[in-house]
Write a protein that holds these residues in place. Structure first.
Motif, PDB file in Angstrom:
ATOM      1  N   GLU A 336       0.970  -1.230  -0.053  1.00  0.00           N
ATOM      2  CA  GLU A 336      -0.039   0.012  -0.004  1.00  0.00           C
ATOM      3  C   GLU A 336       0.920   1.108   0.096  1.00  0.00           C
ATOM      4  O   GLU A 336       1.810   1.441   0.732  1.00  0.00           O
ATOM      5  CB  GLU A 336      -0.917  -0.051   1.208  1.00  0.00           C
ATOM      6  CG  GLU A 336      -2.017  -0.912   1.440  1.00  0.00           C
ATOM      7  CD  GLU A 336      -2.693  -0.846   2.669  1.00  0.00           C
ATOM      8  OE1 GLU A 336      -3.244   0.120   2.789  1.00  0.00           O
ATOM      9  OE2 GLU A 336      -2.956  -2.038   3.249  1.00  0.00           O
ATOM     10  N   PRO A 337       0.612   2.171  -0.840  1.00  0.00           N
ATOM     11  CA  PRO A 337       1.594   3.420  -0.867  1.00  0.00           C
ATOM     12  C   PRO A 337       1.509   4.124   0.518  1.00  0.00           C
ATOM     13  O   PRO A 337       0.482   4.344   1.247  1.00  0.00           O
ATOM     14  CB  PRO A 337       0.712   4.341  -1.715  1.00  0.00           C
ATOM     15  CG  PRO A 337      -0.047   3.386  -2.883  1.00  0.00           C
ATOM     16  CD  PRO A 337      -0.400   2.090  -1.751  1.00  0.00           C
ATOM     17  N   THR A 338       2.513   4.255   0.950  1.00  0.00           N
ATOM     18  CA  THR A 338       2.829   4.696   2.330  1.00  0.00           C
ATOM     19  C   THR A 338       3.817   5.793   2.325  1.00  0.00           C
ATOM     20  O   THR A 338       5.139   5.649   2.015  1.00  0.00           O
ATOM     21  CB  THR A 338       3.188   3.749   3.287  1.00  0.00           C
ATOM     22  OG1 THR A 338       2.261   2.528   3.476  1.00  0.00           O
ATOM     23  CG2 THR A 338       3.199   4.084   4.940  1.00  0.00           C
ATOM     24  N   THR A 339       3.578   7.023   2.662  1.00  0.00           N
ATOM     25  CA  THR A 339       4.604   8.268   2.659  1.00  0.00           C
ATOM     26  C   THR A 339       5.013   8.738   3.976  1.00  0.00           C
ATOM     27  O   THR A 339       4.444   8.231   5.133  1.00  0.00           O
ATOM     28  CB  THR A 339       3.741   9.277   1.937  1.00  0.00           C
ATOM     29  OG1 THR A 339       2.821   9.828   2.904  1.00  0.00           O
ATOM     30  CG2 THR A 339       3.489   9.128   0.726  1.00  0.00           C
ATOM     31  N   GLU A 340       5.902   9.397   4.001  1.00  0.00           N
ATOM     32  CA  GLU A 340       6.285   9.929   5.265  1.00  0.00           C
ATOM     33  C   GLU A 340       5.201  10.621   6.233  1.00  0.00           C
ATOM     34  O   GLU A 340       5.147  10.509   7.410  1.00  0.00           O
ATOM     35  CB  GLU A 340       7.395  11.130   5.098  1.00  0.00           C
ATOM     36  CG  GLU A 340       8.624  10.630   4.411  1.00  0.00           C
ATOM     37  CD  GLU A 340       9.708  11.634   3.645  1.00  0.00           C
ATOM     38  OE1 GLU A 340      10.749  11.571   3.817  1.00  0.00           O
ATOM     39  OE2 GLU A 340       9.120  12.704   3.254  1.00  0.00           O
ATOM     40  N   ILE A 341       4.438  11.321   5.199  1.00  0.00           N
ATOM     41  CA  ILE A 341       3.195  12.073   5.982  1.00  0.00           C
ATOM     42  C   ILE A 341       2.095  11.068   6.562  1.00  0.00           C
ATOM     43  O   ILE A 341       1.480  11.004   7.630  1.00  0.00           O
ATOM     44  CB  ILE A 341       2.546  12.907   5.126  1.00  0.00           C
ATOM     45  CG1 ILE A 341       3.208  14.271   4.889  1.00  0.00           C
ATOM     46  CG2 ILE A 341       0.891  13.280   5.698  1.00  0.00           C
ATOM     47  CD1 ILE A 341       2.668  15.265   3.865  1.00  0.00           C
ATOM     48  N   THR A 342       1.801   9.698   5.737  1.00  0.00           N
ATOM     49  CA  THR A 342       1.368   8.701   6.030  1.00  0.00           C
ATOM     50  C   THR A 342       1.706   8.234   7.427  1.00  0.00           C
ATOM     51  O   THR A 342       0.948   7.886   8.633  1.00  0.00           O
ATOM     52  CB  THR A 342       1.252   7.475   5.170  1.00  0.00           C
ATOM     53  OG1 THR A 342       0.929   8.051   3.795  1.00  0.00           O
ATOM     54  CG2 THR A 342       0.464   6.412   5.727  1.00  0.00           C
ATOM     55  N   VAL A 343       3.092   8.043   7.757  1.00  0.00           N
ATOM     56  CA  VAL A 343       3.514   7.505   8.919  1.00  0.00           C
ATOM     57  C   VAL A 343       3.491   8.370  10.270  1.00  0.00           C
ATOM     58  O   VAL A 343       2.716   8.056  11.296  1.00  0.00           O
ATOM     59  CB  VAL A 343       5.102   7.306   8.736  1.00  0.00           C
ATOM     60  CG1 VAL A 343       5.733   7.390   9.943  1.00  0.00           C
ATOM     61  CG2 VAL A 343       5.521   6.232   7.710  1.00  0.00           C
ATOM     62  N   THR A 364       5.877  15.304  13.968  1.00  0.00           N
ATOM     63  CA  THR A 364       6.670  14.433  13.789  1.00  0.00           C
ATOM     64  C   THR A 364       7.504  14.560  12.805  1.00  0.00           C
ATOM     65  O   THR A 364       7.494  14.874  11.660  1.00  0.00           O
ATOM     66  CB  THR A 364       5.675  13.135  13.528  1.00  0.00           C
ATOM     67  OG1 THR A 364       4.944  12.990  14.740  1.00  0.00           O
ATOM     68  CG2 THR A 364       6.514  12.069  13.212  1.00  0.00           C
ATOM     69  N   ILE A 365       8.732  14.171  13.043  1.00  0.00           N
ATOM     70  CA  ILE A 365      10.020  13.972  11.865  1.00  0.00           C
ATOM     71  C   ILE A 365      10.060  12.418  11.291  1.00  0.00           C
ATOM     72  O   ILE A 365      10.345  11.690  12.041  1.00  0.00           O
ATOM     73  CB  ILE A 365      11.114  14.240  12.547  1.00  0.00           C
ATOM     74  CG1 ILE A 365      11.181  15.790  12.937  1.00  0.00           C
ATOM     75  CG2 ILE A 365      12.205  14.103  11.270  1.00  0.00           C
ATOM     76  CD1 ILE A 365      12.330  16.033  13.788  1.00  0.00           C
ATOM     77  N   ALA A 366       9.501  12.491  10.163  1.00  0.00           N
ATOM     78  CA  ALA A 366       9.588  11.106   9.634  1.00  0.00           C
ATOM     79  C   ALA A 366      10.297  11.171   8.261  1.00  0.00           C
ATOM     80  O   ALA A 366       9.791  11.759   7.146  1.00  0.00           O
ATOM     81  CB  ALA A 366       8.230  10.589   9.272  1.00  0.00           C
TER      82      ALA A 366
END
Length: 592
Positions: A336-343, A364-366
């Protein structure tokens, strides 16, 4: 060229010309000398486009420069690209200070204009003394921003609320009494407090004026006779007014402070010159007495109720992270598309479901892959990277709970780690373990311990430029003093009850960033004929990525520390988890 920033700088220069100002300095600060500030005070961000939490802008009639520290070198370079603003890498030997640069580049006889509410007395004096030697005068009433920033956000008006004593552990009355006793012992009559975290701690009040920092915009004057909270009337109600009166505190309008100070009868009023604005110090006139406030040490050494609350908050926070990491891993496994913002969103969702959750303790820093090397990276729609089954993901995050504040960094491998990734990670962890297991005599300062965390990196010609540890508040600011662990000297000793971060790292620009952070509590270790010795209790509860350790680089004691820490993590978090979640955690806390 960035037309928006160009037009704002042009408007500023027009105001400079009208007022006879050759250069101006716009710091990233508010009248309370805060690190994190409300939108109303984001003047430097408005004028430069740079969004980092640290950095000062200097504008002359024909130049513009921005000083910021190593955490933001990469970010600032990108955000200033397309503007006329030159990046000045603060902290490097070749970079002059702002005062040095102005002394060299402003003609003799010219004026440097500043807003005296945005410079502490110390900062103003340092600037003025340097420039005075070159016949350059600093004027403190240059504040044209309202004529430039026409849609400037207003001062926050959200209501304050009371932080229950069952979490705070000490009443406002008792805190004020302790402060007054300290003043009397020093022959002083009163204290003027500007720092928002000190005010919030003293009065057991909290607010929502600054993102992620539960403070309220105000000033506090404390004396044995009467104490006054200077705050916008819209921010209090009948209940909070009654609460404050019971604590011996009356309220007055926020903007009446200077008039109040100027009209004071003869009194000896303590101000911390490093945390009090120059205009406030000037308003006090002969009443002012410079010295250290007793509040940072009182606040920094948590009481037993605060410590127990923080331990409980760490368990709930660790459980939330387990749930979040399981969801992230499941998404990646399902492609599933997972981005830094998703995290970041997933972490916040699971933390928000925990009891006593209030807010994040910082954004949050991802940072995936190369973004991890940007120390205080914050993903935007333009930079938001999609995670791939390779490389490293650095996640620095935390939350505000009513009973404690958390701050944790973990670096995880999203695929099979490379030899360099494992080597870098292990060197960072060796320093983390060395600091976390240190035993040191009472009176030891953070600067005396900092090299413990850096030594293994240094042996390989590696280093990092940020501090190794900062103080952490209790349901307050995630960055608080008075202690720190860094190369720079700080006279405050590490004292029982202090909560401090332990976060060495390494950052390879364009490749990856690695940081490993736990919060630690200073506690007694033992006493001998040589005195009392102290140590750290690790508070944070979440596993490190076992796949990133290079065991060939580790000693048996280091391996034992990781295994014992992971055993503690499992024992403390398992009761908060489902059977499947316990199994996930068990696999990630197996002995190395």
């Amino acid at each position: 060229m960035n037309a928006t920033i160009a037009s704002r700088l042009e408007a500023l220069r027009n105001q400079m010309k009208i007022n006879g100002i050759y250069a101006t300095v716009i710091p990233q600060i508010d009248p309370h000398q805060s690190e994190y500030i409300a939108a109303h005070w984001q003047v430097r961000r408005f004028l430069s486009g740079f969004t980092g939490s640290a950095g000062d802008l200097v504008v002359t009639l024909d130049k513009a420069l921005l000083w910021t520290d190593s955490r933001y070198f990469i970010q600032a370079a990108r955000q200033l690209d397309g503007t006329e603003i030159t990046l000045m890498k603060d902290g490097l030997a070749e970079t002059p200070s702002i005062a040095q640069w102005l002394a060299t580049n402003v003609p003799s006889g010219q004026y440097v204009g500043i807003d005296g509410m945005l410079f502490s007395h110390v900062a103003f004096n340092n600037l003025a003394q340097t420039l005075d030697a070159h016949s350059i005068e600093v004027v403190t009433d240059f504040s044209p921003i309202d004529r430039i920033w026409t849609d400037r956000p207003p001062l926050p008006q959200d209501k304050i609320f009371i932080h229950d004593i069952k979490y705070a552990g000490q009443s406002a009355e008792d805190k004020i009494s302790a402060i007054v006793d300290n003043l009397k012992a020093r022959g002083l009559d009163a204290i003027l407090i500007s720092a928002l975290d000190e005010i919030a701690w003293t009065l057991n009040i909290r607010g929502t004026d600054v993102s992620c920092n539960p403070v309220a915009t105000s000033f506090l004057f404390i004396s044995a006779k009467r104490s006054t909270l200077f705050i916008d009337p819209a921010k209090t109600d009948d209940a909070t007014e009654a609460y404050l009166r019971n604590a011996g505190v009356v309220t007055a309008p926020y903007d009446s402070l200077l008039q109040f100070l100027e009209s004071l009868a003869q009194q000896k009023v303590l101000v911390d010159e490093a945390r009090t604005a120059e205009r406030i110090c000037s308003a006090l006139g002969p009443n002012r007495r410079y010295g250290s406030s007793p509040i940072p040490m009182l606040k920094g050494c948590k009481n037993d109720i605060q410590v127990e609350g923080t331990r409980a908050a760490m368990e709930r926070d660790g459980a939330a992270l387990v749930k979040a990491f399981i969801e992230i891993e499941n998404r990646l496994a399902a492609a599933e598309p997972t981005t830094e913002i998703t995290v970041a969103d997933i972490l916040q969702k699971h933390r928000a479901a925990q009891p006593l959750y209030f807010d994040l303790s910082f954004d949050t820093i991802a940072g995936y892959a190369a973004h991890g090397a940007i120390v205080h990276y914050s993903a935007t729609d333009e930079t938001n990277a999609t995670l791939q089954p390779s490389g490293l993901l650095l996640i620095d995050s935390g939350a505000q709970y009513l009973d404690g504040t958390t701050d944790i960094t973990r670096t995880i491998a999203l695929g099979t780690p490379t030899a360099q990734e494992k080597s870098d990670f292990t060197l960072v962890m060796k320093g983390h373990i060395a600091l976390g297991t240190a035993i040191f005599p009472e009176g030891t300062r953070g600067a005396q311990l900092d090299a413990l965390a850096r030594q293994f990196l240094w042996k390989h010609g590696l280093s990092y430029l940020h501090g190794t540890g900062h103080g952490v508040g209790h349901f307050l600011n995630v960055h608080e003093g008075p202690q720190s662990i860094r190369l720079n000297e700080n006279p405050t000793p590490l004292t029982p009850g202090m909560i401090t971060s332990n976060e060495p790292g390494i950052y390879r620009e364009g490749v990856h960033g690695i940081r490993c952070e736990n919060l630690v509590l200073t506690v007694p270790a033992f006493s001998t004929e040589f005195g009392r010795f102290l140590k750290f209790e690790t508070l944070t509860l979440f596993p490190f990525d076992r796949n990133l350790f290079d065991l060939s680089m580790m000693t048996p004691d280091e391996i034992r520390w990781v295994n014992e820490y992971h055993a503690t993590v499992y024992a403390r978090l398992a009761p908060h988890l489902s059977t499947d979640e316990q199994q996930w955690l068990r696999e990630r806390t197996l002995p190395l």
